[in-house]
Write a protein that holds these residues in place. Structure first.
Motif, PDB file in Angstrom:
ATOM      1  N   UNK A   1     -50.961 -71.142  27.820  1.00 30.89           N
ATOM      2  CA  UNK A   1     -50.779 -71.942  26.602  1.00 30.89           C
ATOM      3  C   UNK A   1     -49.424 -71.694  25.946  1.00 30.89           C
ATOM      4  N   UNK A   2     -49.026 -70.437  25.827  1.00 28.44           N
ATOM      5  CA  UNK A   2     -47.741 -70.128  25.212  1.00 28.44           C
ATOM      6  C   UNK A   2     -46.576 -70.579  26.092  1.00 28.44           C
TER       7      UNK A   2
ATOM      8  N   UNK B   1     -42.062 -65.695  27.889  1.00 25.68           N
ATOM      9  CA  UNK B   1     -42.182 -65.236  29.284  1.00 25.68           C
ATOM     10  C   UNK B   1     -41.432 -63.929  29.507  1.00 25.68           C
ATOM     11  N   UNK B   2     -40.236 -63.827  28.966  1.00 19.59           N
ATOM     12  CA  UNK B   2     -39.464 -62.585  29.104  1.00 19.59           C
ATOM     13  C   UNK B   2     -40.160 -61.432  28.387  1.00 19.59           C
ATOM     14  N   UNK B   3     -40.698 -61.700  27.204  1.00 21.29           N
ATOM     15  CA  UNK B   3     -41.410 -60.665  26.452  1.00 21.29           C
ATOM     16  C   UNK B   3     -42.657 -60.215  27.202  1.00 21.29           C
ATOM     17  N   UNK B   4     -43.385 -61.167  27.765  1.00 21.47           N
ATOM     18  CA  UNK B   4     -44.591 -60.849  28.524  1.00 21.47           C
ATOM     19  C   UNK B   4     -44.227 -59.975  29.726  1.00 21.47           C
TER      20      UNK B   4
ATOM     21  N   UNK C   1     -58.777 -64.340  30.026  1.00 15.50           N
ATOM     22  CA  UNK C   1     -58.380 -64.734  28.668  1.00 15.50           C
ATOM     23  C   UNK C   1     -56.874 -64.598  28.452  1.00 15.50           C
ATOM     24  N   UNK C   2     -56.309 -63.496  28.889  1.00 16.83           N
ATOM     25  CA  UNK C   2     -54.868 -63.292  28.720  1.00 16.83           C
ATOM     26  C   UNK C   2     -54.100 -64.327  29.542  1.00 16.83           C
ATOM     27  N   UNK C   3     -54.597 -64.652  30.720  1.00 14.60           N
ATOM     28  CA  UNK C   3     -53.947 -65.666  31.553  1.00 14.60           C
ATOM     29  C   UNK C   3     -53.945 -67.028  30.859  1.00 14.60           C
TER      30      UNK C   3
ATOM     31  N   UNK D   1     -52.324 -56.960  29.860  1.00 15.06           N
ATOM     32  CA  UNK D   1     -52.603 -57.539  31.174  1.00 15.06           C
ATOM     33  C   UNK D   1     -52.457 -56.480  32.263  1.00 15.06           C
ATOM     34  N   UNK D   2     -51.384 -55.703  32.210  1.00 15.88           N
ATOM     35  CA  UNK D   2     -51.148 -54.655  33.210  1.00 15.88           C
ATOM     36  C   UNK D   2     -52.259 -53.609  33.185  1.00 15.88           C
ATOM     37  N   UNK D   3     -52.714 -53.241  32.006  1.00 10.65           N
ATOM     38  CA  UNK D   3     -53.765 -52.225  31.898  1.00 10.65           C
ATOM     39  C   UNK D   3     -55.092 -52.740  32.440  1.00 10.65           C
TER      40      UNK D   3
END
Length: 92
Positions: free
Chosen positions: A47-48, A57-60, A40-42, A18-20
């Motif tokens: 969903x997750x 969320x923390x991992x993301x 798509x990533x959003x 997402x950052x890239x």
């Protein structure tokens, strides 16, 4: 790899990507590939998150920070390399 490790890896990978793609879109606001991937990533993130995937969320967020760090390091490296080759550099 145990199942829970894989789940944590998904969040980190998605955050990094997402950052890239965010950076790509900031550089070129007409970049349809980056725009499509951010959407798509959003959706996957939503969903997750709604599915209450433990730690997602923390991992993301961790992955997003890693991706931003990589972008900043690349920009610094590019700036440093372009400064070294500047025609003005040898005038001192």
């Amino acid at each position: 790899m145990p199942n829970d490790e894989r789940l944590h890896r998904i969040g980190v990978l998605l955050g990094t990507e997402f950052a890239l793609y965010e950076h790509d879109l900031m550089v070129d606001s007409d970049n349809e590939e980056a725009r499509k991937m951010i959407v798509q990533i959003s959706e996957v993130y939503r969903n997750f998150s709604v599915g209450d995937l433990p730690g997602f969320r923390d991992d993301f967020e961790r992955g997003y920070k890693l991706g931003r760090r990589d972008v900043e390091m690349e920009l610094e490296s590019s700036f440093s390399n372009s400064s070294d080759q500047s025609p003005v550099a040898g005038l001192d």
